[in-house]
Design a protein around this motif. Structure first.
Motif, mmCIF file in Angstrom:
data_model
loop_
_atom_site.group_PDB
_atom_site.id
_atom_site.type_symbol
_atom_site.label_atom_id
_atom_site.label_comp_id
_atom_site.label_asym_id
_atom_site.label_seq_id
_atom_site.Cartn_x
_atom_site.Cartn_y
_atom_site.Cartn_z
ATOM 1 N N TYR A 122 -9.442 1.588 5.873
ATOM 2 C CA TYR A 122 -10.033 0.242 5.884
ATOM 3 C C TYR A 122 -10.900 0.151 7.123
ATOM 4 C CZ TYR A 122 -10.322 -4.890 6.107
ATOM 5 O OH TYR A 122 -10.761 -6.197 6.172
ATOM 6 N N GLY A 123 -12.232 0.093 6.894
ATOM 7 C CA GLY A 123 -13.176 0.108 7.997
ATOM 8 C C GLY A 123 -14.131 -1.069 7.961
ATOM 9 N N GLU A 124 -15.261 -0.918 8.631
ATOM 10 C CA GLU A 124 -16.197 -2.037 8.789
ATOM 11 C C GLU A 124 -16.748 -2.519 7.455
ATOM 12 O OE1 GLU A 124 -19.200 -1.088 11.596
ATOM 13 O OE2 GLU A 124 -17.804 -0.861 13.279
ATOM 14 N N ALA A 125 -17.118 -1.583 6.565
ATOM 15 C CA ALA A 125 -17.653 -1.997 5.266
ATOM 16 C C ALA A 125 -16.599 -2.736 4.450
ATOM 17 C CB ALA A 125 -18.166 -0.778 4.498
ATOM 18 N N ASP A 126 -15.346 -2.319 4.573
ATOM 19 C CA ASP A 126 -14.264 -2.991 3.857
ATOM 20 C C ASP A 126 -14.048 -4.397 4.407
ATOM 21 O OD1 ASP A 126 -13.415 -0.624 2.239
ATOM 22 O OD2 ASP A 126 -13.028 0.168 4.238
ATOM 23 N N TRP A 163 0.825 -1.216 0.000
ATOM 24 C CA TRP A 163 0.000 0.000 0.000
ATOM 25 C C TRP A 163 0.863 1.273 0.000
ATOM 26 C CZ3 TRP A 163 -0.111 4.117 3.138
ATOM 27 C CH2 TRP A 163 0.245 4.001 4.479
ATOM 28 N N PRO A 164 2.005 1.345 0.717
ATOM 29 C CA PRO A 164 2.796 2.583 0.602
ATOM 30 C C PRO A 164 3.359 2.804 -0.799
ATOM 31 C CG PRO A 164 3.361 1.410 2.616
ATOM 32 C CD PRO A 164 2.550 0.465 1.781
ATOM 33 N N ALA A 165 3.793 1.714 -1.478
ATOM 34 C CA ALA A 165 4.318 1.874 -2.837
ATOM 35 C C ALA A 165 3.224 2.344 -3.778
ATOM 36 C CB ALA A 165 4.921 0.561 -3.330
ATOM 37 N N ARG A 166 2.033 1.798 -3.624
ATOM 38 C CA ARG A 166 0.902 2.221 -4.463
ATOM 39 C C ARG A 166 0.556 3.682 -4.204
ATOM 40 N NH1 ARG A 166 -1.413 2.361 -9.118
ATOM 41 N NH2 ARG A 166 -3.685 2.393 -9.096
ATOM 42 N N ALA A 167 0.519 4.079 -2.947
ATOM 43 C CA ALA A 167 0.202 5.471 -2.619
ATOM 44 C C ALA A 167 1.271 6.415 -3.142
ATOM 45 C CB ALA A 167 0.042 5.630 -1.103
ATOM 46 N N ALA A 168 2.546 6.018 -3.020
ATOM 47 C CA ALA A 168 3.636 6.864 -3.510
ATOM 48 C C ALA A 168 3.546 7.047 -5.014
ATOM 49 C CB ALA A 168 4.980 6.246 -3.134
ATOM 50 N N ARG A 220 -6.408 -1.084 -2.232
ATOM 51 C CA ARG A 220 -7.453 -0.168 -1.765
ATOM 52 C C ARG A 220 -6.907 0.817 -0.740
ATOM 53 N NH1 ARG A 220 -13.348 -2.366 -0.126
ATOM 54 N NH2 ARG A 220 -13.201 -2.837 -2.359
ATOM 55 N N ILE A 221 -6.135 0.326 0.221
ATOM 56 C CA ILE A 221 -5.581 1.211 1.242
ATOM 57 C C ILE A 221 -4.664 2.245 0.604
ATOM 58 C CG2 ILE A 221 -4.049 1.299 3.249
ATOM 59 C CD1 ILE A 221 -5.167 -1.443 4.075
ATOM 60 N N GLY A 222 -3.818 1.796 -0.335
ATOM 61 C CA GLY A 222 -2.918 2.734 -0.996
ATOM 62 C C GLY A 222 -3.659 3.817 -1.753
ATOM 63 N N GLU A 223 -4.708 3.437 -2.451
ATOM 64 C CA GLU A 223 -5.480 4.419 -3.221
ATOM 65 C C GLU A 223 -6.202 5.394 -2.296
ATOM 66 O OE1 GLU A 223 -7.788 1.757 -5.573
ATOM 67 O OE2 GLU A 223 -6.057 1.179 -6.819
ATOM 68 N N ARG A 224 -6.732 4.893 -1.193
ATOM 69 C CA ARG A 224 -7.421 5.792 -0.262
ATOM 70 C C ARG A 224 -6.440 6.723 0.440
ATOM 71 N NH1 ARG A 224 -12.069 1.922 2.437
ATOM 72 N NH2 ARG A 224 -13.438 1.879 0.596
ATOM 73 N N PHE A 225 -5.272 6.204 0.790
ATOM 74 C CA PHE A 225 -4.281 7.086 1.412
ATOM 75 C C PHE A 225 -3.900 8.200 0.447
ATOM 76 C CE2 PHE A 225 -0.112 8.572 2.580
ATOM 77 C CZ PHE A 225 -0.173 8.641 3.969
ATOM 78 N N ALA A 226 -3.671 7.836 -0.813
ATOM 79 C CA ALA A 226 -3.309 8.855 -1.807
ATOM 80 C C ALA A 226 -4.418 9.890 -1.942
ATOM 81 C CB ALA A 226 -3.022 8.193 -3.148
ATOM 82 N N ASP A 227 -5.671 9.450 -1.970
ATOM 83 C CA ASP A 227 -6.801 10.374 -2.097
ATOM 84 C C ASP A 227 -6.859 11.351 -0.933
ATOM 85 O OD1 ASP A 227 -7.647 9.283 -4.478
ATOM 86 O OD2 ASP A 227 -9.178 7.999 -3.575
ATOM 87 N N ARG A 228 -6.554 10.869 0.274
ATOM 88 C CA ARG A 228 -6.688 11.711 1.450
ATOM 89 C C ARG A 228 -5.428 12.516 1.755
ATOM 90 N NH1 ARG A 228 -10.100 7.874 1.259
ATOM 91 N NH2 ARG A 228 -12.068 7.820 2.441
ATOM 92 N N ALA A 229 -4.261 11.901 1.576
ATOM 93 C CA ALA A 229 -3.036 12.584 1.973
ATOM 94 C C ALA A 229 -2.473 13.479 0.882
ATOM 95 C CB ALA A 229 -1.978 11.563 2.399
#
Length: 406
Positions: free
Chosen positions: A363-367, A207-212, A386-395
């Motif tokens: 990553y929450g309850e629905a995930d 996930w960090p590589a995807r977000a980067a 999914r985590i990487g993409e969401r981190f990128a969207d938010r950070a």
């Protein structure tokens, strides 16, 4: 960095380069490592500096920091063929089916073009029931990537995120040189095995590589399986590493190791952040709390493996604590999120570059209902994406903590 669905593979059975050019593997050809150790075979990338390693007595952390998550060879060349000799250390778990070999991702100008695995290597046999490990030496293997475009290009070889890898020799059919600074921001991240990339499909899909990749930044990943424990030497490594953006993901290891109580946790977090700020007083700093992990949301640690399905390749973890012990200061993920949010809110009054992100936004309850944690602790490959993409969207969004503010 884009990811084709089925990149071609390269194997050690390809024909060797007829007139190879050998290039020493030096620090200027590597990204993502904080130190290079000279070995009898070549060089071993480390993700903690020598001073930190000298202060560590934990075998798990020693193994994790030597696994090169986010570490890659970066070359500028016209070569159409690249050979890399490596000596991996492959893990074997007693009583479990063999683990897949580590994957090397080769990128050309940011695009995933080849994947390969190394044969041979050392073997580390781990007996989780006995708490023992046995190391057996092995042989060097050769990776060959051929058919690369015959033009000047940037080539990256991402090393296996979960396999300690000594780099022995690099050969090409044309000269190579270091890639000049591309002007990208450097993102320095620290976290647990989830940040390390456990159960991701390959090193560029943690996930960090995807977000980067999505954020257009250069990653230094100090995610250590089992090792996000607020160690002062890790904080000093973050302090002393040049970076434009920093994030620390804190919580799950503190709980599943049953390491400390609430009284110690708060001051430890403050001390960790204070140390980071000594070297980076105004760098954007993002504190990320744990993603959802139902077994520890309201139940303290420690975690313990359930070996019942080990022979079939199924390993699950369970929480061994008592929820009633929260009253005496034992930590759960819910307690940790509340404390981290409180600490960041208090510090942000004097530190406008400090931010907080609730891990359940990644990553929450629905995930969990859609993509449950296979072993109750670690996300699978799809969840890493999914985590990487969401981190990128938010950070990395313009208005996010790592954005431009426009």
């Amino acid at each position: 960095m884009t990811t084709p669905h089925t990149p071609p593979t390269s194997t050690p059975m390809s024909n060797p380069i007829s007139t190879p050019i050998s290039t020493p593997i030096t620090a200027d050809l590597l990204r993502g490592a904080l130190d290079l150790e000279r070995t009898a075979h070549g060089v071993l990338p480390h993700r903690l500096p020598a001073r930190a390693r000298a202060q560590n007595t934990d075998g798990q952390l020693a193994m994790a920091e030597s696994q090169p998550s986010g570490v890659r060879l970066v070359l500028r060349t016209r070569a159409t063929a690249v050979e890399l000799d490596t000596l991996p250390t492959k893990r074997v778990y007693a009583g479990a089916p063999p683990r897949p070999d580590g994957v090397y991702d080769l990128l050309v100008d940011g695009h995933l073009t080849r994947q390969a695995s190394a044969t041979g290597g050392n073997t580390l046999t781990i007996d989780m029931t006995a708490g023992s490990a046995e190391h057996r030496p092995g042989t060097v293997g050769t990776l060959r990537f051929t058919g690369l475009p015959e033009r000047l290009k940037d080539v990256e070889i991402w090393l296996p995120h979960n396999e300690t890898t000594e780099l022995v020799a690099l050969r090409t059919d044309a000269p190579v040189e270091p890639v000049p600074d591309r002007g990208r921001k450097v993102w320095l991240h620290h976290g647990s095995s989830i940040s390390h990339g456990s159960d991701a499909a390959s090193p560029t899909t943690t996930w960090p590589a995807r977000a980067a990749s999505l954020g257009g930044v250069d990653l230094i990943n100090l995610g250590f399986g089992g090792g996000a424990l607020l160690d002062p030497f890790t904080a000093r490594a973050l302090r002393d590493t040049p970076a434009d953006l920093i994030s620390v993901k804190i919580g799950i290891n503190v709980v599943n190791a049953d390491l400390m109580r609430l009284r110690a946790f708060g001051p430890a977090v403050h001390g960790f952040l204070d140390t980071v700020r000594e070297g980076h007083p105004t760098t954007p700093l993002l504190v990320v709390s744990p993603i959802l992990c139902p077994i520890h949301e309201d139940t303290p640690g420690p975690s313990a493996p359930d070996f019942a399905g080990m022979s079939e390749g199924r390993l699950r973890f369970q929480a061994m604590g008592d929820p009633a012990d929260r009253a005496s200061g034992k930590l759960t993920l819910g307690v940790i999120r509340d404390e981290l949010a409180r600490i960041v809110e208090r510090r942000a009054a004097d530190d406008p570059h400090l931010s907080y992100l609730d891990g359940r936004d990644l990553y929450g309850e629905a995930d969990y209902a859609e993509l449950p944690l296979p072993d109750e602790l670690h996300p699978d490959a799809a969840t890493h994406r999914r985590i990487g993409e969401r981190f990128a969207d938010r950070a990395f969004a313009a208005t996010g903590p790592f954005g431009t503010g426009d």
